[in-house]
Design a protein around this motif. Structure first.
Motif: not given
Length: 434
Positions: A35, A37-38, A43, A68, A70, A373
């Motif tokens: 995973r 984390e942006l 996000r 991601c 989210d 990303l």
């Protein structure tokens, strides 16, 4: 050439060597995507994937949702049933949008409130306009495509000023190949320039995919259309044209793949690497399995007029004819994929990068998601860029992109000497190791 062992650079070289050593058995067998984390401001970005019901687009959507959860993924396509099925796989954060990429009004409506559009709706060969890129610029939406066509890629680059004026970041030819292969080439060139004052001499791309790579009819269409194009390569700075699917070389792709025959094809990374990175001699070759597919591809270039292979409607008829057979063979042969990039310099040293995965249909999605990303994280400057340009993927972001793209690979190495990557090193003699 076999006497030296290159030391990887600090930063990307050292970290990649640690993360992707060939003997990391636990990692080889893992397909879990780590995973990401942006940043808070991106996000919950809305990402539209055009062609999202297809093999490449669907794989990209699944990879992005794992990277991601989210992200709000919009599956763009023309088939509502397929769209609904994909949304079910993706979960509550996904939705389907019916869209025709050839209809500017439909595109304009779908792009409203979208932060990034990923164009996977190929084939890109023979496309006359960059309608998706145009719409993205008008809507000030970040853009990524998986184009594998030279003409389309350079047409996309012609929108540079419009993208700059609209403050839109865009990458063309992102994905696995071209895409990850371009970034690998850029890093080999950077390492060579850092380690010595030797001149760059030659860079060669070699690609291998078992069967159709599980990518469906689109990759068949792409392959047949490429057979109708003269191969553009560069020799000591001079542009040359060669017959498609000629110039066979037997290439060692290392562990998990072995030695495979590869043939010349007209691929966009050849010109972009020559012009962007300044390598005077550049070429690209591709091979498939089983061996008779290679024979068949070569035979088509001799038996069918080039005009037939450039005609999309006739190529589609060929695809419909061959697709059932290809599907049957795919079930037996699998869909392994491998890329090898070789860089030769004037000091006699050759630097090599290899990227191999058991499943192209999975790896292409992970690779494309890695580019998405990078764009969301702000790596890409406004304008239209190739992956190897630092304005497209910043130099300091390349390590992260490659590490993400290489998740699940069976073999990923960078900046090694040729003898260090051979399938059976014993063939070159014990003395070299002493």
């Amino acid at each position: 050439m076999a006497r030296f062992c290159l030391q990887l650079n600090a930063g990307i070289g050292r970290n990649l060597a640690m993360a992707f050593a060939a003997d990391t058995g636990e990692r080889k067998n893992s397909r879990k995507i780590e995973r990401v984390e942006l940043p808070e401001k991106v996000r919950n970005s809305r990402v539209l994937i055009l062609g999202g019901t297809g093999r490449v687009g669907g794989s990209t959507a699944l990879a992005l949702s794992k990277f991601c959860p989210d992200l709000r993924i919009i599956v763009g396509g023309r088939n509502r049933d397929k769209g609904a099925a994909m949304v079910t796989k993706l979960g509550n954060s996904a939705e389907f949008s019916e869209v025709d990429i050839n209809d500017s009004k439909s595109l304009q409506e779908t792009l409203k409130d979208v932060d990034l559009v990923i164009h996977t709706a190929g084939p890109f060969q023979q496309a006359e306009k960059c309608t998706v890129l145009e719409a993205a610029i008008r809507n000030q939406t970040a853009y990524l495509d998986v184009c594998d066509d030279t003409s389309y890629a350079w047409r996309a680059k012609s929108y540079m000023n419009q993208a700059l004026d609209a403050n839109v970041p865009a990458i063309t030819t992102g994905g696995i190949y071209p895409g990850v292969s371009n970034v690998m080439a850029a890093e080999l060139v950077r390492a060579a320039k850092t380690e010595s004052k030797a001149e760059l001499e030659r860079l060669r791309f070699y690609y291998y995919t078992a069967g159709s790579g599980g990518a469906g009819p689109t990759i068949l269409s792409t392959s047949f259309l490429l057979l109708g194009e003269e191969v553009v390569a560069y020799n000591k700075g001079e542009k040359i044209k060669l017959k498609p699917y000629s110039g066979m070389l037997n290439i060692d792709f290392g562990q998990g793949i072995g030695k495979q025959d590869c043939f010349l094809l007209n691929l966009p990374e050849v010109r972009s690497i020559h012009e962007v990175l300044g390598v005077p001699t550049v070429s690209a070759r591709f091979g498939t399995a089983p061996f008779f597919w290679n024979w068949g591809m070569a035979a088509m270039t001799y038996l069918l007029p080039a005009e037939t292979l450039r005609d999309r409607s006739k190529v589609q008829q060929l695809v419909q004819l061959f697709d059932p057979l290809v599907r049957a063979v795919d079930g037996v042969i699998g869909e392994k994929v491998s890329m090898r990039v070789d860089l030769d310099c004037s000091d006699g040293k050759t630097r090599i990068g290899i990227f191999s995965h058991k499943r192209l249909s999975e790896s292409v999605g992970i690779s494309t998601a890695a580019f998405a990303l990078a764009i969301l994280e702000g790596s890409t400057q406004p304008g239209v860029w190739f992956p190897e340009e630092p304005e497209g993927i910043a130099i300091e972001a390349r390590e992260t992109l490659l590490s993400r793209a290489a998740q699940g690979t069976i073999n990923f190495i960078m900046n090694k000497a040729p003898w260090m990557v051979e399938t059976d090193p014993k063939e070159i003699g014990f003395g070299i190791y002493s």
